[in-house]
Design a protein around this motif. Structure first.
Motif, short mmCIF file in Angstrom:
data_model
loop_
_atom_site.label_atom_id
_atom_site.label_comp_id
_atom_site.label_asym_id
_atom_site.label_seq_id
_atom_site.Cartn_x
_atom_site.Cartn_y
_atom_site.Cartn_z
N GLN A 1 0.84 -1.19 0.00
CA GLN A 1 0.00 0.00 0.00
C GLN A 1 0.88 1.25 0.00
N VAL A 2 0.54 2.19 -0.87
CA VAL A 2 1.26 3.46 -0.96
C VAL A 2 0.25 4.59 -0.84
N GLN A 3 0.59 5.62 -0.09
CA GLN A 3 -0.30 6.77 0.07
C GLN A 3 0.47 8.06 -0.10
N LEU A 4 -0.22 9.07 -0.63
CA LEU A 4 0.28 10.43 -0.68
C LEU A 4 -0.64 11.27 0.20
N LEU A 20 2.69 24.08 0.59
CA LEU A 20 2.07 22.77 0.54
C LEU A 20 3.12 21.69 0.75
N SER A 21 2.71 20.63 1.44
CA SER A 21 3.58 19.47 1.63
C SER A 21 2.84 18.22 1.19
N CYS A 22 3.60 17.24 0.72
CA CYS A 22 3.01 15.97 0.33
C CYS A 22 4.01 14.87 0.69
N ALA A 23 3.60 14.00 1.59
CA ALA A 23 4.47 12.92 2.04
C ALA A 23 3.98 11.58 1.49
N ALA A 24 4.90 10.85 0.88
CA ALA A 24 4.58 9.51 0.39
C ALA A 24 4.97 8.49 1.45
N LEU A 29 9.84 1.36 -2.96
CA LEU A 29 11.21 1.00 -3.35
C LEU A 29 11.96 2.27 -3.77
N SER A 30 11.31 3.06 -4.63
CA SER A 30 11.94 4.30 -5.07
C SER A 30 10.87 5.25 -5.60
N ILE A 31 11.21 6.53 -5.63
CA ILE A 31 10.31 7.56 -6.16
C ILE A 31 11.05 8.32 -7.24
#
Length: 121
Positions: A1-4, A20-24, A29-31
């Motif tokens: 599961q991956v969330q932003l 604004l901030s956005c955390a994954a 594995l990589s972005i």
């Protein structure tokens, strides 16, 4: 599961600033590319700015010189510093990321839930 997960939207007067901030998070594995898009009702979602893993950025002409995108790879987080805001910047801002999950060797595109930015005149 991956969330932003995005944060930092709100109401500001013209000429003001927001960040604004956005955390994954999740089994990442990589972005590769991360970015911000925005959308107003009745219009297509439009690119605001993107940033590659190595730091190369691309910014829309409509916000160039006012908005700055950056990222912290150690925190899997992308930021959008918005200065000199104008009423026409009012929109829902969406975080976007191209992520390779642990369970899939191919990149998958993910979107955040959106955060409202309202600029009053």
């Amino acid at each position: 599961q991956v969330q932003l997960v995005e944060s930092g939207g709100g109401l500001v007067q013209a000429g003001g600033s927001l960040r604004l901030s956005c955390a994954a998070s999740g089994n990442i594995l990589s972005i590769n590319r991360m970015g911000w898009y925005r959308q107003v009702p009745g219009k297509q979602r439009e690119l605001v700015a993107t940033i590659l893993n190595g730091g190369i950025t691309d910014t829309s002409d409509s916000v160039k010189g006012r908005f700055t995108i950056s990222r912290d790879n150690g925190k899997n987080t992308v930021y959008l510093q918005m200065n000199s805001l104008k009423p026409e910047d009012t929109a829902v801002y969406y975080c976007n990321a191209h992520i390779t999950p642990i369970w899939n060797r191919n990149q998958v595109e993910y979107w955040g839930q959106g955060t409202q930015v309202t600029v009053s005149s």
